[in-house]
Design an enzyme around this catalytic site. Structure first.
Site, PDB file in Angstrom:
ATOM      1  N   SER A  32       0.824  -1.199   0.000  1.00  0.00           N
ATOM      2  CA  SER A  32       0.000   0.000   0.000  1.00  0.00           C
ATOM      3  C   SER A  32       0.869   1.265   0.000  1.00  0.00           C
ATOM      4  O   SER A  32       1.648   1.473  -0.926  1.00  0.00           O
ATOM      5  CB  SER A  32      -0.974  -0.035   1.182  1.00  0.00           C
ATOM      6  OG  SER A  32      -1.963   0.960   1.073  1.00  0.00           O
ATOM      7  N   ASP A  34     -10.089  -4.028  -4.711  1.00  0.00           N
ATOM      8  CA  ASP A  34      -9.343  -2.915  -4.113  1.00  0.00           C
ATOM      9  C   ASP A  34      -9.407  -1.706  -5.029  1.00  0.00           C
ATOM     10  O   ASP A  34      -9.166  -1.827  -6.241  1.00  0.00           O
ATOM     11  CB  ASP A  34      -7.886  -3.339  -3.901  1.00  0.00           C
ATOM     12  CG  ASP A  34      -7.017  -2.269  -3.261  1.00  0.00           C
ATOM     13  OD1 ASP A  34      -7.562  -1.265  -2.751  1.00  0.00           O
ATOM     14  OD2 ASP A  34      -5.788  -2.432  -3.258  1.00  0.00           O
ATOM     15  N   HIS A  79      -7.995  -5.089  -0.209  1.00  0.00           N
ATOM     16  CA  HIS A  79      -6.816  -4.316   0.168  1.00  0.00           C
ATOM     17  C   HIS A  79      -6.334  -4.775   1.545  1.00  0.00           C
ATOM     18  O   HIS A  79      -7.120  -5.037   2.449  1.00  0.00           O
ATOM     19  CB  HIS A  79      -7.178  -2.829   0.226  1.00  0.00           C
ATOM     20  CG  HIS A  79      -6.021  -1.945   0.525  1.00  0.00           C
ATOM     21  ND1 HIS A  79      -5.166  -1.474  -0.443  1.00  0.00           N
ATOM     22  CD2 HIS A  79      -5.550  -1.449   1.696  1.00  0.00           C
ATOM     23  CE1 HIS A  79      -4.230  -0.728   0.111  1.00  0.00           C
ATOM     24  NE2 HIS A  79      -4.441  -0.701   1.415  1.00  0.00           N
TER      25      HIS A  79
END
Length: 316
Positions: free
Chosen positions: A145, A245, A275
């Site tokens: 991320s 996501d 995610h």
């Protein structure tokens, strides 16, 4: 069912401190933590120390050192809250993992956290003996991320500054673009998966407000790597995205842009994944799926071919 795993709906601009405390409390309740072998060390930058937590696998099968930058929107997360994920990463890859505790926003906005990551990576690449290895080629940058955003930016910065960069990087559902407004974003996944799941459009906008308060600076390639005018000379890259996501399409677009610039790239989309799946238990199907691809990437030279996102391995 996916909605059951949605992140708590909080006002991150005001409640980031509470979120950090909850994260630390939750990880303190993780009973196996007491048995996780790790060593605490630090990298010195001037008069400041950057904490680094070293995880050794139960069965070391590779010489690679995975230098890991954690996620959390540049605002939450740290080496303590990511201890379970890093311990799993070490065991599932058979590699040593070095988790970097870079500075967080809003106390330390861009580029403070990035500079911490650059400094640690540069020290290890310039002198791999710091990591207990002889070959800098065994150093692999990894992030998830916001941490994957930092890994990509570190590779860009090192090349721009004329330093040796990593030979390989693994980007897990990376942030690569600044715009996550469903009305203006160029990516369909922002509109398809931006509400009700693990990460929302509103939450990532709040993270950007805290990390890069000046909206114009968000177009800087060190914040939005997809906007870099020159992506040549980048490491061999594995981009792993999650099907459910909002960051899916921009991650895959970055992989394609790297491939278009002449780099060796593999893009893999984990079916049905949300995610943040790298923090799931080791027995989860999404984790097994992702680590099968990660281990193949660590083991083999990437084959030439067409780079196309899929629920399977694709390379260029």
């Amino acid at each position: 069912m996916l909605g059951m795993f949605a992140a708590p709906r909080v006002n991150m601009r005001e409640d980031y401190g509470k979120v950090r405390r909850v994260q630390r409390r939750l990880v303190s309740l993780w009973r196996p933590l007491r048995r996780v072998p790790f060593r605490q060390t630090a990298a010195q930058v001037g008069n400041r120390m950057i904490p680094v937590r070293i995880f050794q696998p139960t069965d070391r099968r590779r010489n690679d050192i995975l230098v890991f930058f954690h996620g959390g929107g540049w605002v939450t997360g740290d080496i303590a809250t990511y201890t379970p994920a890093c311990a799993a990463m070490a065991d599932l890859t058979g590699c040593t993992v070095a988790s970097v505790n870079y500075r967080l926003a809003p106390e330390h906005p861009f580029p403070a956290g990035l500079e911490d990551c650059v400094n640690v990576a540069q020290q290890l690449l310039d002198d791999p003996r710091r990591a207990g290895i002889d070959n800098a080629g065994d150093i692999v940058l990894v992030g998830d991320s916001a941490g994957a955003n930092l890994a990509a930016a570190v590779s860009l910065v090192l090349r721009e500054r004329g330093h040796r960069g990593p030979d390989r990087q693994i980007l897990l559902y990376p942030v690569t673009h600044w715009d996550h407004n469903p009305s203006t974003s160029p990516f369909d996944s922002v509109r398809e998966h931006g509400e009700g799941l693990r990460l929302t459009n509103a939450e990532i906008d709040a993270y950007f407000d805290l990390y890069v308060p000046d909206a114009e600076r968000r177009r800087n390639p060190h914040v939005s790597p997809l906007l870099a005018s020159d992506l040549s000379g980048q490491p061999k890259t594995l981009v792993i995205t999650a099907e459910q996501d909002l960051l899916r399409d921009e991650g895959e677009a970055y992989g394609q842009a790297l491939a278009d610039a002449g780099n060796e790239v593999t893009i893999y989309r984990v079916p049905e994944a949300l995610h943040g799946f790298i923090q799931l238990p080791k027995i989860s199907r999404q984790m097994r799926d992702a680590y099968e691809v990660i281990n193949e990437f660590l083991d083999a030279e990437l084959a030439a071919g067409q780079c196309a996102p899929s629920s399977g391995l694709a390379s260029s």
